[in-house]
Design a protein around this motif. Structure first.
Motif, PDB file in Angstrom:
ATOM      1  N   GLY A  65       0.789  -1.233   0.000  1.00  0.00           N
ATOM      2  CA  GLY A  65       0.000   0.000   0.000  1.00  0.00           C
ATOM      3  C   GLY A  65       0.816   1.274   0.000  1.00  0.00           C
ATOM      4  N   TYR A  66       2.141   1.160   0.094  1.00  0.00           N
ATOM      5  CA  TYR A  66       2.990   2.356   0.131  1.00  0.00           C
ATOM      6  C   TYR A  66       3.171   2.956  -1.257  1.00  0.00           C
ATOM      7  N   VAL A  67       3.334   4.269  -1.296  1.00  0.00           N
ATOM      8  CA  VAL A  67       3.479   4.993  -2.561  1.00  0.00           C
ATOM      9  C   VAL A  67       4.795   5.772  -2.559  1.00  0.00           C
ATOM     10  N   GLU A  68       5.669   5.454  -3.510  1.00  0.00           N
ATOM     11  CA  GLU A  68       6.943   6.157  -3.697  1.00  0.00           C
ATOM     12  C   GLU A  68       7.698   6.367  -2.378  1.00  0.00           C
ATOM     13  N   VAL A  69       7.913   5.252  -1.674  1.00  0.00           N
ATOM     14  CA  VAL A  69       8.619   5.323  -0.391  1.00  0.00           C
ATOM     15  C   VAL A  69      10.050   5.814  -0.584  1.00  0.00           C
ATOM     16  N   GLU A  70      10.693   5.380  -1.689  1.00  0.00           N
ATOM     17  CA  GLU A  70      12.079   5.788  -1.934  1.00  0.00           C
ATOM     18  C   GLU A  70      12.206   7.297  -2.062  1.00  0.00           C
ATOM     19  N   LYS A  71      11.211   7.939  -2.630  1.00  0.00           N
ATOM     20  CA  LYS A  71      11.255   9.382  -2.886  1.00  0.00           C
ATOM     21  C   LYS A  71      10.852  10.194  -1.660  1.00  0.00           C
ATOM     22  N   TYR A  72       9.858   9.711  -0.919  1.00  0.00           N
ATOM     23  CA  TYR A  72       9.295  10.505   0.182  1.00  0.00           C
ATOM     24  C   TYR A  72       9.493   9.862   1.555  1.00  0.00           C
ATOM     25  N   ARG A  73      10.421   8.913   1.656  1.00  0.00           N
ATOM     26  CA  ARG A  73      10.551   8.150   2.904  1.00  0.00           C
ATOM     27  C   ARG A  73      10.800   9.047   4.120  1.00  0.00           C
ATOM     28  N   TYR A  74      11.655  10.059   3.986  1.00  0.00           N
ATOM     29  CA  TYR A  74      11.982  10.906   5.128  1.00  0.00           C
ATOM     30  C   TYR A  74      10.832  11.852   5.480  1.00  0.00           C
ATOM     31  N   LEU A  75      10.104  12.300   4.478  1.00  0.00           N
ATOM     32  CA  LEU A  75       8.921  13.127   4.728  1.00  0.00           C
ATOM     33  C   LEU A  75       7.868  12.311   5.470  1.00  0.00           C
ATOM     34  N   TYR A  76       7.608  11.090   4.978  1.00  0.00           N
ATOM     35  CA  TYR A  76       6.667  10.193   5.654  1.00  0.00           C
ATOM     36  C   TYR A  76       7.096   9.957   7.099  1.00  0.00           C
ATOM     37  N   PHE A  77       8.389   9.653   7.274  1.00  0.00           N
ATOM     38  CA  PHE A  77       8.912   9.327   8.591  1.00  0.00           C
ATOM     39  C   PHE A  77       8.736  10.486   9.564  1.00  0.00           C
ATOM     40  N   VAL A  78       9.093  11.707   9.137  1.00  0.00           N
ATOM     41  CA  VAL A  78       9.016  12.879  10.011  1.00  0.00           C
ATOM     42  C   VAL A  78       7.571  13.160  10.411  1.00  0.00           C
ATOM     43  N   ILE A  79       6.647  13.084   9.458  1.00  0.00           N
ATOM     44  CA  ILE A  79       5.227  13.360   9.753  1.00  0.00           C
ATOM     45  C   ILE A  79       4.681  12.356  10.765  1.00  0.00           C
ATOM     46  N   PHE A 119       6.358  10.372  12.773  1.00  0.00           N
ATOM     47  CA  PHE A 119       7.086  10.463  14.042  1.00  0.00           C
ATOM     48  C   PHE A 119       6.544  11.609  14.898  1.00  0.00           C
ATOM     49  N   ILE A 120       6.330  12.773  14.281  1.00  0.00           N
ATOM     50  CA  ILE A 120       5.806  13.937  15.016  1.00  0.00           C
ATOM     51  C   ILE A 120       4.411  13.641  15.557  1.00  0.00           C
ATOM     52  N   VAL A 121       3.566  13.046  14.728  1.00  0.00           N
ATOM     53  CA  VAL A 121       2.202  12.720  15.156  1.00  0.00           C
ATOM     54  C   VAL A 121       2.228  11.709  16.303  1.00  0.00           C
ATOM     55  N   TYR A 122       3.100  10.713  16.205  1.00  0.00           N
ATOM     56  CA  TYR A 122       3.190   9.688  17.250  1.00  0.00           C
ATOM     57  C   TYR A 122       3.648  10.291  18.581  1.00  0.00           C
ATOM     58  N   VAL A 123       4.632  11.179  18.517  1.00  0.00           N
ATOM     59  CA  VAL A 123       5.111  11.858  19.733  1.00  0.00           C
ATOM     60  C   VAL A 123       3.991  12.706  20.329  1.00  0.00           C
ATOM     61  N   LEU A 124       3.236  13.416  19.469  1.00  0.00           N
ATOM     62  CA  LEU A 124       2.121  14.233  19.948  1.00  0.00           C
ATOM     63  C   LEU A 124       1.049  13.368  20.606  1.00  0.00           C
ATOM     64  N   ILE A 125       0.769  12.223  20.007  1.00  0.00           N
ATOM     65  CA  ILE A 125      -0.227  11.305  20.576  1.00  0.00           C
ATOM     66  C   ILE A 125       0.193  10.858  21.973  1.00  0.00           C
ATOM     67  N   ILE A 126       1.441  10.445  22.116  1.00  0.00           N
ATOM     68  CA  ILE A 126       1.940   9.984  23.417  1.00  0.00           C
ATOM     69  C   ILE A 126       1.928  11.118  24.437  1.00  0.00           C
ATOM     70  N   CYS A 127       2.410  12.301  24.031  1.00  0.00           N
ATOM     71  CA  CYS A 127       2.509  13.429  24.965  1.00  0.00           C
ATOM     72  C   CYS A 127       1.138  13.946  25.392  1.00  0.00           C
ATOM     73  N   CYS A 128       0.243  14.141  24.426  1.00  0.00           N
ATOM     74  CA  CYS A 128      -1.088  14.701  24.731  1.00  0.00           C
ATOM     75  C   CYS A 128      -1.898  13.753  25.610  1.00  0.00           C
ATOM     76  N   ASN A 129      -1.931  12.486  25.225  1.00  0.00           N
ATOM     77  CA  ASN A 129      -2.700  11.518  26.015  1.00  0.00           C
ATOM     78  C   ASN A 129      -2.082  11.295  27.388  1.00  0.00           C
ATOM     79  N   SER A 130      -0.756  11.193  27.438  1.00  0.00           N
ATOM     80  CA  SER A 130      -0.074  10.940  28.712  1.00  0.00           C
ATOM     81  C   SER A 130      -0.227  12.110  29.674  1.00  0.00           C
TER      82      SER A 130
END
Length: 309
Positions: free
Chosen positions: A14-28, A30-41
């Motif tokens: 299901g991934y789309v152009e991971v080679e091209k946008y892998r770091y953009l995907y990762f940063v987005i 990662f930031i959302v996951y950190v926000l989820i943990i911080c806000c809920n915690s």
């Protein structure tokens, strides 16, 4: 890759152009996951620290927020690994474990919201009996059942699915959901019936109970004063908003699974990501803004942080 390895590993297609946008995907993600943990915690910690929040309603809210973090943790770490990997694969057993966690914790969300609805009904409609009914034992039983009942039902479904022979080794999505049924060599009517029964038990019936309970609250409070009606609405509204949001996302998930072969791959990826992006952040936002006691403690916390700076 030989046949035995193919049986063990499943490609996530299901991934789309991971080679091209892998770091953009990762940063987005990662930031959302950190926000989820911080806000809920943050809200869970506030509920744990402050004595005036040690009431059943706030305990259920804390459980719901913990459930959101667990739900996200079943998806996000694997997404982060996949974005940085050359090949996006998952073992057959881990795929079913992710499937189990995704649907089990999703079902727990509805059970916890059902417990909240019952708590609000007793608090508003039977206030004199509230301390006796919603005691520590009752709250503990509700919490255990909220996680245990969905887990037991999804465990049976997962076990049955994992024992099916697979002939397709490419999953259309980016994580393991009902798409794993498409990997089976032969579709199973028994598995489909089991899935429908589990859906009714952990989603449909809890929603009916919640709607019926809040409807009864509204009918009973309609006879009371305007102040009582306003108070009832203020305490019930956050739970209803969370229910509506999660129910819409569940419906959205079903629609995506049904239309997956008929929509472009990029659109499917964006739609799938929305399911796991919004809700874990929506819960703490709603309870932080709409619950007066939590909001008050949050403002105090932010004030202290600002002063320390």
């Amino acid at each position: 890759m030989d046949k035995e390895l193919n049986v063990t590993y499943i490609s996530l297609g299901g991934y789309v152009e991971v080679e091209k946008y892998r770091y953009l995907y990762f940063v987005i993600i990662f930031i959302v996951y950190v926000l989820i943990i911080c806000c809920n915690s943050t809200i869970v910690c506030l509920i744990g620290i402050h004595q005036n929040l040690h009431e059943p309603m706030y305990i259920f809210i804390a459980a719901l927020l913990i459930n959101s973090v667990l739900f996200s943790s079943a998806i996000y770490p694997k997404l982060l690994v996949d974005f940085l990997s050359e090949k996006q694969t998952i073992t057959h057993s881990m795929c079913h474990f992710q499937f189990f966690m995704f649907y089990s914790l999703g079902g727990s969300e509805f059970f916890l919201l059902s417990a909240m609805a019952y708590d609000r009904y007793v608090s508003i409609c039977k206030p004199f009996h509230y301390p006796n009914i919603m005691n520590k034992s009752t709250v503990s039983v509700f919490l255990v059942l909220a996680w245990l009942l969905p887990a037991c039902q999804i465990a049976g479904l997962t076990s049955f699915s994992s024992k099916r022979t697979i002939c397709n080794f490419t999953l259309k999505g980016i994580f393991c959901n009902n798409s794993i049924y498409e990997l089976h060599c032969v579709s199973s009517k028994l598995l489909s019936v089991y899935g429908v029964i589990a859906l009714l038990n952990i989603v449909f019936f809890p929603i009916l109970f919640i709607v019926f309970t809040y409807a009864k609250i509204l009918i009973l409070t309609h006879r009371h004063t305007r102040a009582d009606r306003r108070k009832a609405a203020q305490t019930c509204l956050p739970h209803m908003l969370v229910l509506i949001n999660f129910s819409l996302l569940c419906t959205y998930n079903i629609i995506i699974l049904r239309l997956e072969s008929d929509i472009p791959k990029t659109a499917s990826l964006i739609m799938t990501l929305q399911i796991v992006l919004y809700h874990p952040l929506f819960n703490p936002l709603i309870y932080g803004l709409k619950m007066k006691q939590i909001n008050k403690h949050l403002k105090t916390l932010f004030t202290l942080v600002s002063l320390n700076k």
